[in-house]
Design a protein around this motif. Structure first.
Motif, mmCIF file in Angstrom:
data_model
loop_
_atom_site.group_PDB
_atom_site.id
_atom_site.type_symbol
_atom_site.label_atom_id
_atom_site.label_comp_id
_atom_site.label_asym_id
_atom_site.label_seq_id
_atom_site.Cartn_x
_atom_site.Cartn_y
_atom_site.Cartn_z
ATOM 1 N N MET A 95 9.636 -3.629 -0.522
ATOM 2 C CA MET A 95 9.467 -2.550 -1.514
ATOM 3 C C MET A 95 10.528 -2.653 -2.603
ATOM 4 S SD MET A 95 8.533 0.897 0.521
ATOM 5 C CE MET A 95 6.947 1.220 1.274
ATOM 6 N N LYS A 96 11.784 -2.974 -2.207
ATOM 7 C CA LYS A 96 12.857 -3.126 -3.204
ATOM 8 C C LYS A 96 12.524 -4.267 -4.150
ATOM 9 C CE LYS A 96 16.747 -1.633 -0.487
ATOM 10 N NZ LYS A 96 17.520 -2.338 0.516
ATOM 11 N N ALA A 97 12.026 -5.358 -3.614
ATOM 12 C CA ALA A 97 11.671 -6.516 -4.450
ATOM 13 C C ALA A 97 10.550 -6.137 -5.415
ATOM 14 C CB ALA A 97 11.262 -7.694 -3.566
ATOM 15 N N LEU A 98 9.578 -5.348 -4.929
ATOM 16 C CA LEU A 98 8.469 -4.899 -5.793
ATOM 17 C C LEU A 98 8.999 -4.033 -6.933
ATOM 18 C CD1 LEU A 98 5.609 -3.778 -3.362
ATOM 19 C CD2 LEU A 98 5.535 -5.650 -5.025
ATOM 20 N N GLU A 99 9.906 -3.087 -6.565
ATOM 21 C CA GLU A 99 10.497 -2.194 -7.593
ATOM 22 C C GLU A 99 11.225 -3.012 -8.647
ATOM 23 O OE1 GLU A 99 13.091 0.797 -5.883
ATOM 24 O OE2 GLU A 99 11.442 1.492 -4.610
ATOM 25 N N ARG A 100 12.028 -3.988 -8.184
ATOM 26 C CA ARG A 100 12.785 -4.818 -9.133
ATOM 27 C C ARG A 100 11.846 -5.558 -10.071
ATOM 28 N NH1 ARG A 100 16.501 -5.841 -4.834
ATOM 29 N NH2 ARG A 100 15.299 -7.669 -4.214
ATOM 30 N N SER A 101 10.739 -6.098 -9.516
ATOM 31 C CA SER A 101 9.842 -6.879 -10.376
ATOM 32 C C SER A 101 9.094 -5.963 -11.352
ATOM 33 C CB SER A 101 8.879 -7.745 -9.556
ATOM 34 O OG SER A 101 7.873 -6.951 -9.011
ATOM 35 N N GLU A 102 8.821 -4.699 -10.931
ATOM 36 C CA GLU A 102 8.170 -3.754 -11.851
ATOM 37 C C GLU A 102 9.126 -3.331 -12.968
ATOM 38 O OE1 GLU A 102 6.582 -0.652 -9.356
ATOM 39 O OE2 GLU A 102 5.072 -2.042 -8.558
ATOM 40 N N GLN A 103 10.421 -3.133 -12.587
ATOM 41 C CA GLN A 103 11.415 -2.717 -13.593
ATOM 42 C C GLN A 103 11.649 -3.815 -14.630
ATOM 43 O OE1 GLN A 103 14.714 -1.555 -11.156
ATOM 44 N NE2 GLN A 103 13.754 0.389 -10.620
ATOM 45 N N SER A 104 11.586 -5.071 -14.173
ATOM 46 C CA SER A 104 11.861 -6.163 -15.126
ATOM 47 C C SER A 104 10.601 -6.499 -15.945
ATOM 48 C CB SER A 104 12.377 -7.394 -14.373
ATOM 49 O OG SER A 104 11.343 -7.935 -13.588
ATOM 50 N N GLY A 105 9.552 -5.721 -15.753
ATOM 51 C CA GLY A 105 8.355 -5.852 -16.561
ATOM 52 C C GLY A 105 7.428 -6.862 -15.985
ATOM 53 N N HIS B 291 0.850 -1.211 0.000
ATOM 54 C CA HIS B 291 0.000 0.000 0.000
ATOM 55 C C HIS B 291 0.878 1.250 0.000
ATOM 56 C CE1 HIS B 291 -4.083 -1.672 0.852
ATOM 57 N NE2 HIS B 291 -3.349 -2.701 1.252
ATOM 58 N N LYS B 292 1.906 1.255 0.862
ATOM 59 C CA LYS B 292 2.793 2.423 0.967
ATOM 60 C C LYS B 292 3.512 2.665 -0.352
ATOM 61 C CE LYS B 292 3.618 2.184 5.948
ATOM 62 N NZ LYS B 292 4.545 1.803 7.021
ATOM 63 N N ALA B 293 3.974 1.577 -0.988
ATOM 64 C CA ALA B 293 4.705 1.721 -2.258
ATOM 65 C C ALA B 293 3.784 2.354 -3.304
ATOM 66 C CB ALA B 293 5.206 0.358 -2.732
ATOM 67 N N ARG B 294 2.531 1.886 -3.356
ATOM 68 C CA ARG B 294 1.576 2.421 -4.349
ATOM 69 C C ARG B 294 1.280 3.891 -4.112
ATOM 70 N NH1 ARG B 294 -2.680 -1.028 -3.227
ATOM 71 N NH2 ARG B 294 -1.660 -3.042 -3.221
ATOM 72 N N ARG B 295 1.228 4.281 -2.833
ATOM 73 C CA ARG B 295 0.861 5.669 -2.512
ATOM 74 C C ARG B 295 2.064 6.565 -2.265
ATOM 75 N NH1 ARG B 295 -3.687 3.314 1.464
ATOM 76 N NH2 ARG B 295 -4.975 2.479 -0.187
ATOM 77 N N GLY B 296 3.270 6.025 -2.423
ATOM 78 C CA GLY B 296 4.495 6.804 -2.190
ATOM 79 C C GLY B 296 4.650 7.239 -0.742
ATOM 80 N N GLN B 297 4.153 6.416 0.191
ATOM 81 C CA GLN B 297 4.252 6.782 1.619
ATOM 82 C C GLN B 297 5.544 6.240 2.234
ATOM 83 O OE1 GLN B 297 0.649 5.119 3.247
ATOM 84 N NE2 GLN B 297 -0.596 6.871 2.645
ATOM 85 N N ALA B 298 5.996 6.936 3.300
ATOM 86 C CA ALA B 298 7.215 6.520 3.988
ATOM 87 C C ALA B 298 6.971 5.223 4.767
ATOM 88 C CB ALA B 298 7.650 7.607 4.952
ATOM 89 N N ILE B 299 8.037 4.450 4.921
ATOM 90 C CA ILE B 299 7.926 3.201 5.693
ATOM 91 C C ILE B 299 7.614 3.525 7.153
ATOM 92 C CG2 ILE B 299 9.279 1.259 6.607
ATOM 93 C CD1 ILE B 299 10.635 1.104 3.843
ATOM 94 N N VAL B 300 8.433 4.417 7.733
ATOM 95 C CA VAL B 300 8.208 4.765 9.146
ATOM 96 C C VAL B 300 7.100 5.811 9.219
ATOM 97 C CG1 VAL B 300 9.219 5.737 11.251
ATOM 98 C CG2 VAL B 300 10.600 4.247 9.788
ATOM 99 N N GLN B 301 6.069 5.476 9.994
ATOM 100 C CA GLN B 301 4.934 6.376 10.211
ATOM 101 C C GLN B 301 4.960 6.748 11.699
ATOM 102 O OE1 GLN B 301 2.380 7.208 7.811
ATOM 103 N NE2 GLN B 301 3.850 6.381 6.337
ATOM 104 N N PRO B 302 5.642 7.865 12.051
ATOM 105 C CA PRO B 302 5.910 8.155 13.457
ATOM 106 C C PRO B 302 4.664 8.176 14.353
ATOM 107 C CG PRO B 302 7.142 9.639 12.054
ATOM 108 C CD PRO B 302 6.218 8.875 11.159
ATOM 109 N N GLU B 303 3.557 8.753 13.853
ATOM 110 C CA GLU B 303 2.371 8.840 14.709
ATOM 111 C C GLU B 303 1.809 7.444 15.025
ATOM 112 O OE1 GLU B 303 -1.926 10.989 14.477
ATOM 113 O OE2 GLU B 303 -0.295 11.978 13.405
ATOM 114 N N ARG B 304 1.683 6.651 13.977
ATOM 115 C CA ARG B 304 1.185 5.280 14.146
ATOM 116 C C ARG B 304 2.156 4.458 15.019
ATOM 117 N NH1 ARG B 304 -2.240 1.303 15.055
ATOM 118 N NH2 ARG B 304 -1.634 -0.639 14.064
ATOM 119 N N ALA B 305 3.460 4.649 14.767
ATOM 120 C CA ALA B 305 4.460 3.900 15.538
ATOM 121 C C ALA B 305 4.311 4.217 17.037
ATOM 122 C CB ALA B 305 5.865 4.244 15.056
#
Ligand SMILES: O=C(O)C(=O)C[C@]1(C(=O)O)C=C[C@@H](O)C=C1
Length: 104
Positions: free
Chosen positions: A94-104, A40-54
């Protein structure tokens, strides 16, 4: 006298082993849900650390754990370990998702 005592300890240790299995199963489930949140965060460009929620989660650990008689120091350290691992896995996911998107 020696025998019943060691059998008692064996039973108690077995109870601990079963509880540890539950703890590990629940932790694995929690981390796998955190991986889903990473998507969800990757799709919405949100940061991993969410200080308020944390901080909300941390407060829940300390408050709920205190009601169960656990020490605040232990609870804060436990939360920190869980949160760090959750974020480490989200970054990896997220890195794995990016890699799989880049490789099509
Ligand atoms: O709630 C989120 O956004 C999560 O990713 C879960 C979680 C957690 O594991 O407790 C992880 C990172 C955030 O900083 C806050 C909470």
């Amino acid at each position: 006298m020696q025998r019943p005592h060691s059998e008692d300890i064996d039973e108690l240790r077995q109870a601990i082993d079963r509880i540890d299995e539950h703890i590990l199963t629940l932790l694995a489930r929690r981390f796998s849900i955190a991986d889903e949140i990473a998507e969800h965060k990757a799709r919405r460009g949100q940061a991993i650390v969410q200080p308020e929620r944390a901080q909300q989660v941390r407060a829940r650990y300390v408050q709920s754990g205190a009601l169960l008689g656990l020490s605040p120091t232990f609870l804060a350290a436990l939360w920190q370990l869980v949160h760090d691992e959750s974020c480490r896995r989200q970054a990896e996911h997220m890195k794995a998702l990016e890699r799989s998107e880049q490789s099509g």
